[in-house]
Design an enzyme around this catalytic site. Structure first.
Site, PDB file in Angstrom:
ATOM      1  N   CYS A 179       2.362 -92.210  36.860  1.00  0.00           N
ATOM      2  CA  CYS A 179       1.906 -90.956  37.460  1.00  0.00           C
ATOM      3  C   CYS A 179       1.319 -91.246  38.840  1.00  0.00           C
ATOM      4  O   CYS A 179       0.990 -92.377  39.168  1.00  0.00           O
ATOM      5  CB  CYS A 179       0.847 -90.309  36.583  1.00  0.00           C
ATOM      6  SG  CYS A 179       1.321 -90.113  34.869  1.00  0.00           S
ATOM      7  N   ARG A 210       6.983 -91.978  41.501  1.00  0.00           N
ATOM      8  CA  ARG A 210       6.223 -92.668  40.458  1.00  0.00           C
ATOM      9  C   ARG A 210       6.268 -91.928  39.116  1.00  0.00           C
ATOM     10  O   ARG A 210       6.020 -92.510  38.070  1.00  0.00           O
ATOM     11  CB  ARG A 210       4.765 -92.818  40.898  1.00  0.00           C
ATOM     12  CG  ARG A 210       4.570 -93.744  42.066  1.00  0.00           C
ATOM     13  CD  ARG A 210       3.118 -93.819  42.454  1.00  0.00           C
ATOM     14  NE  ARG A 210       2.311 -94.402  41.398  1.00  0.00           N
ATOM     15  CZ  ARG A 210       2.005 -95.690  41.312  1.00  0.00           C
ATOM     16  NH1 ARG A 210       2.459 -96.531  42.198  1.00  0.00           N
ATOM     17  NH2 ARG A 210       1.258 -96.143  40.333  1.00  0.00           N
ATOM     18  N   TRP A 231       4.046 -88.357  34.689  1.00  0.00           N
ATOM     19  CA  TRP A 231       5.074 -88.945  33.819  1.00  0.00           C
ATOM     20  C   TRP A 231       4.508 -88.889  32.417  1.00  0.00           C
ATOM     21  O   TRP A 231       3.515 -89.530  32.113  1.00  0.00           O
ATOM     22  CB  TRP A 231       5.365 -90.380  34.251  1.00  0.00           C
ATOM     23  CG  TRP A 231       6.513 -91.031  33.560  1.00  0.00           C
ATOM     24  CD1 TRP A 231       7.819 -91.014  33.944  1.00  0.00           C
ATOM     25  CD2 TRP A 231       6.462 -91.833  32.367  1.00  0.00           C
ATOM     26  NE1 TRP A 231       8.585 -91.746  33.066  1.00  0.00           N
ATOM     27  CE2 TRP A 231       7.774 -92.261  32.088  1.00  0.00           C
ATOM     28  CE3 TRP A 231       5.436 -92.221  31.507  1.00  0.00           C
ATOM     29  CZ2 TRP A 231       8.091 -93.059  30.994  1.00  0.00           C
ATOM     30  CZ3 TRP A 231       5.745 -93.016  30.410  1.00  0.00           C
ATOM     31  CH2 TRP A 231       7.060 -93.424  30.163  1.00  0.00           C
ATOM     32  N   ASN A 246      -4.528 -91.172  35.579  1.00  0.00           N
ATOM     33  CA  ASN A 246      -3.434 -92.074  35.226  1.00  0.00           C
ATOM     34  C   ASN A 246      -3.959 -93.029  34.166  1.00  0.00           C
ATOM     35  O   ASN A 246      -5.073 -93.534  34.277  1.00  0.00           O
ATOM     36  CB  ASN A 246      -2.968 -92.886  36.432  1.00  0.00           C
ATOM     37  CG  ASN A 246      -2.259 -92.057  37.465  1.00  0.00           C
ATOM     38  OD1 ASN A 246      -1.922 -90.899  37.224  1.00  0.00           O
ATOM     39  ND2 ASN A 246      -2.023 -92.635  38.626  1.00  0.00           N
ATOM     40  N   GLY A 247      -3.146 -93.328  33.156  1.00  0.00           N
ATOM     41  CA  GLY A 247      -3.568 -94.250  32.117  1.00  0.00           C
ATOM     42  C   GLY A 247      -3.512 -93.598  30.757  1.00  0.00           C
ATOM     43  O   GLY A 247      -2.920 -92.523  30.576  1.00  0.00           O
ATOM     44  N   GLU A 275      21.405-107.582  34.895  1.00  0.00           N
ATOM     45  CA  GLU A 275      20.866-106.711  35.933  1.00  0.00           C
ATOM     46  C   GLU A 275      21.869-105.631  36.326  1.00  0.00           C
ATOM     47  O   GLU A 275      21.504-104.469  36.537  1.00  0.00           O
ATOM     48  CB  GLU A 275      20.455-107.538  37.153  1.00  0.00           C
ATOM     49  CG  GLU A 275      19.941-106.747  38.338  1.00  0.00           C
ATOM     50  CD  GLU A 275      18.690-105.932  38.052  1.00  0.00           C
ATOM     51  OE1 GLU A 275      18.356-105.062  38.885  1.00  0.00           O
ATOM     52  OE2 GLU A 275      18.043-106.141  36.991  1.00  0.00           O
ATOM     53  N   LYS A 318      21.163-101.589  35.957  1.00  0.00           N
ATOM     54  CA  LYS A 318      21.241-100.634  37.054  1.00  0.00           C
ATOM     55  C   LYS A 318      22.084 -99.429  36.657  1.00  0.00           C
ATOM     56  O   LYS A 318      21.742 -98.282  36.951  1.00  0.00           O
ATOM     57  CB  LYS A 318      21.848-101.307  38.306  1.00  0.00           C
ATOM     58  CG  LYS A 318      20.931-102.279  38.994  1.00  0.00           C
ATOM     59  CD  LYS A 318      19.812-101.636  39.789  1.00  0.00           C
ATOM     60  CE  LYS A 318      18.520-101.560  39.071  1.00  0.00           C
ATOM     61  NZ  LYS A 318      17.874-102.736  38.565  1.00  0.00           N
ATOM     62  N   GLU A 336      20.164 -97.262  34.124  1.00  0.00           N
ATOM     63  CA  GLU A 336      18.998 -96.588  34.696  1.00  0.00           C
ATOM     64  C   GLU A 336      19.361 -95.314  35.440  1.00  0.00           C
ATOM     65  O   GLU A 336      18.674 -94.299  35.308  1.00  0.00           O
ATOM     66  CB  GLU A 336      18.272 -97.529  35.669  1.00  0.00           C
ATOM     67  CG  GLU A 336      17.463 -98.624  35.015  1.00  0.00           C
ATOM     68  CD  GLU A 336      16.788 -99.504  36.045  1.00  0.00           C
ATOM     69  OE1 GLU A 336      15.585 -99.754  35.923  1.00  0.00           O
ATOM     70  OE2 GLU A 336      17.471 -99.955  36.993  1.00  0.00           O
ATOM     71  N   HIS A 375      31.681-113.110  19.898  1.00  0.00           N
ATOM     72  CA  HIS A 375      30.766-113.035  18.752  1.00  0.00           C
ATOM     73  C   HIS A 375      30.290-111.604  18.513  1.00  0.00           C
ATOM     74  O   HIS A 375      29.132-111.385  18.156  1.00  0.00           O
ATOM     75  CB  HIS A 375      29.589-113.976  18.965  1.00  0.00           C
ATOM     76  CG  HIS A 375      29.993-115.415  19.042  1.00  0.00           C
ATOM     77  ND1 HIS A 375      30.167-116.205  17.928  1.00  0.00           N
ATOM     78  CD2 HIS A 375      30.305-116.189  20.111  1.00  0.00           C
ATOM     79  CE1 HIS A 375      30.540-117.412  18.300  1.00  0.00           C
ATOM     80  NE2 HIS A 375      30.639-117.434  19.615  1.00  0.00           N
ATOM     81  N   LYS A 395       8.567 -95.573  38.588  1.00  0.00           N
ATOM     82  CA  LYS A 395       8.688 -96.774  39.412  1.00  0.00           C
ATOM     83  C   LYS A 395       7.764 -97.882  38.949  1.00  0.00           C
ATOM     84  O   LYS A 395       8.159 -99.039  38.855  1.00  0.00           O
ATOM     85  CB  LYS A 395       8.399 -96.423  40.875  1.00  0.00           C
ATOM     86  CG  LYS A 395       8.561 -97.600  41.836  1.00  0.00           C
ATOM     87  CD  LYS A 395       9.991 -98.085  41.879  1.00  0.00           C
ATOM     88  CE  LYS A 395      10.171 -99.283  42.764  1.00  0.00           C
ATOM     89  NZ  LYS A 395      11.531 -99.842  42.640  1.00  0.00           N
TER      90      LYS A 395
END
Length: 609
Positions: A2, A27, A74, A100-101, A482, A486, A489, A505, A604
């Site tokens: 947030c 954020r 968020w 925030n938290g 990675e 991407k 996401e 496998h 973020k």
């Protein structure tokens, strides 16, 4: 996650707060709100984007307000809604709070407050904090009421509080969630991120855990949570506003992908010693004796930074011959990790505020192990609490999906590998060769970016695919991870990264004419093995997209699509092979109509567990 913004000073607060919220929207973004105070209190909250909030505001009617706070959310406790958005108000409508938290003991506090007659309207954990402050405010000043309330709260917080009874001040406090105060000309700007401050001032102070600020338009006072005075040092932000603007690009993510030639150069500039083939990293603060006595390195990180740590494992074990482990920060401290004398912990975090990584750092330090940090944000909590470390110098990264930070982290890990290897059995000649290739990387990356339209054409073919496999071997297995991350996401396409040999496998069962398979296939010691894996996919009618070295005709004969990268030494090759994967994910997401810079459900900087 947030975002918090606060303003107090000589100008109208409403526009400044909303502009700050726009800077912080990356954020967290499911809802937003603003509270302004003078002799009364104005509050407006909206589910959705900042634009929805701004459309509902009449700036002209709000011009008189000189103090305000705002928040972009968020969701953690409670679904996105107007009711659950911040700021939250007390029963009397005099106090507003943004947070925030996570308040871990909110349920017990809520029960106590309800028993005392407080009306709690939202599903959030945050709202109990403003009612608790209201309870103590009856016989105290605002700062004392906040202090007493925080003494009852367990968990993490970055908060800003205003009251219509004391409209000439903002109270701020932190424990585990970042807050920064910008010091302007007869005005103060509080924020959870420097990006909301830098357009107003570059002079800032950073709150430490368990610190508070009492802020007026012309001054601030620092305290601990027992109201002992704390002196704060004014520091300078070393980047300007242009770095957080799109500068003509359609998205921040694309801009940041194209910035990589420069950000990679920034990460190694001034840190190589070409004559001796070594690296210089004074920020590590390790003596010769300490460097020579390292027996094991443990990388701790989350997400993309964890993938960078995996690259570091391959590099350091192969070249420096030091055992390396790579740990998810979220798991590290909950499994009673075994740490010994001779261990070195290195935490990796773009923001320097990642909650799990910070907790792992503190756990390792509590066990007496030296901890270094690799981070991007100067003044971040990880940067301040580490025993030493390295800044990656990537500049602000606004796109939620990390790109330039990843390649800058790898660049720093190459330098650490070089530093350690030259102290062991790597020759100066070999070290000089690595530096020569590293110095060429920015131009090589630029040449890959020149093929952007080719990548877009490939993306247009596969934009409707629902699944992807990404396969690589050795140092390119983390690159495959990675690349898959991407795509997940930002395009919401299911994608998995695997070591190429592991395809047999299990994942090979998925391969048919509907499955695109991305191979990272530069010429190295396992090249023949990766070619065999490609033949296996081709035999099952899978569609092959290959990242290969320029001039590789064998790969061209096997793959339907090839994206070429210049040949280079293995130690620096991930800096090249990951760039086409970033572009591929970007273009697929754009073609699918996704919000690239603000993908759903993601934030973020993950500042809560």
């Amino acid at each position: 996650m947030c975002g918090i913004i606060g303003y107090i000073g000589r100008r109208g607060a409403a526009e400044i707060v909303v502009r700050g919220l726009k800077r912080l929207e990356y954020r967290g973004y499911d809802s937003a709100g603003i509270a302004l105070v003078d002799g009364g209190l104005f509050c407006l909250k909206k589910q959705g984007r900042i634009a929805d909030l701004e459309d509902a505001l009449d700036y002209a009617s709000l011009e008189r307000y000189r103090t305000g706070i705002g928040h972009t959310r968020w969701a953690t406790h409670g679904a996105p809604s107007d009711r659950n958005a911040h700021p939250h108000l007390c029963c009397a409508g005099k106090i507003a709070l943004v947070h925030n938290g996570i308040i871990e003991n909110y349920a017990s506090i809520k029960k106590t407050l309800l028993d005392k007659g407080h009306a709690i309207l939202s599903e959030t954990d945050t709202e109990v904090a403003v009612h608790l402050i209201e309870y103590y405010y009856a016989n105290n000043t605002l700062i004392d009421a906040v202090m007493k309330a925080l003494s009852k709260i367990e968990g993490t917080f970055g908060i800003a509080v205003v009251s219509s009874d004391e409209p000439d001040r903002i109270i701020a406090a932190r424990r585990g969630s970042p807050l920064i105060l910008g010091i302007g000309d007869d005005e103060m700007i509080l924020a959870s991120d420097a990006s909301a401050i830098v357009e107003h001032t570059r002079r800032v102070i950073y709150l430490e855990d368990n610190e508070m600020l009492e802020i007026t338009g012309s001054e601030y006072r620092g305290y601990d949570l027992e109201k002992n005075r704390k002196n704060k040092t004014v520091e300078a932000i070393d980047w300007d506003l242009a770095l957080i603007e799109k500068q003509g690009y359609d998205h921040f993510m694309l801009k940041e992908i194209f910035e990589q030639p420069e950000t990679i150069r920034n990460a190694f500039r001034g840190r190589t010693l070409p004559d001796s083939g070594a690296a210089r990293l004074d920020g590590l603060r390790l003596s010769d004796e300490e460097l020579n006595s390292i027996e094991r390195i443990i990388f701790i990180a989350c997400g993309t930074s964890w993938h960078a740590g995996l690259v570091g494992e391959y590099l350091i074990e192969q070249y420096a011959r030091i055992p390396v482990e790579v740990e998810y920060a979220s798991e590290f401290r909950y499994r009673r990790p075994i740490l010994r004398k001779g261990d070195l912990v290195i935490v990796i975090s773009q923001s320097g505020e990642t909650a799990d990584t910070l907790a792992a750092l503190r756990e390792a330090k509590a066990r007496g192990v030296r901890v270094l940090g690799i981070t991007n944000v100067v003044g971040s909590t990880i940067a301040r609490e580490s025993d030493g470390g390295v800044y990656i110098h990537a500049g602000p990264e606004i796109g939620v999906a990390s790109t330039k930070a990843f390649t800058s982290q790898i660049t720093v890990l190459i330098l650490i590998t070089l530093l350690l290897s030259r102290r062991r059995d790597m020759t100066a000649e070999k070290g000089r060769g690595i530096i020569e290739d590293l110095v060429r990387i920015p131009e090589y990356v630029r040449s890959i970016l020149d093929a952007d339209e080719r990548v877009r054409e490939i993306a247009s073919i596969y934009r409707k695919s629902r699944n992807f496999l990404y396969l690589g071997r050795g140092i390119h297995f983390p690159v495959a991870l990675e690349g898959a991350l991407k795509l997940k996401e930002i395009s919401y396409v299911h994608a998995e990264g695997y070591p190429a040999a592991e395809m047999k496998h299990g994942p090979i069962a998925l391969i048919d004419e509907n499955m695109p398979v991305v191979f990272i296939a530069p010429r190295d010691e396992v090249y023949d093995k990766i070619v065999s894996n490609m033949q296996e996919v081709k035999a099952r009618n899978g569609h092959i997209i290959a990242i290969a070295n320029e001039g590789d005709e064998e790969i061209r004969s096997l793959a339907e699509h090839v994206i070429y990268v210049p040949p280079t030494k293995k130690i620096v090759s991930p800096l090249l092979t990951v760039v086409p994967l970033q572009l591929l994910a970007y273009h697929i997401a754009v073609l699918r109509g996704c919000d690239v810079d603000r993908p759903r459900n993601l934030a973020k900087s993950v500042t809560v567990e």
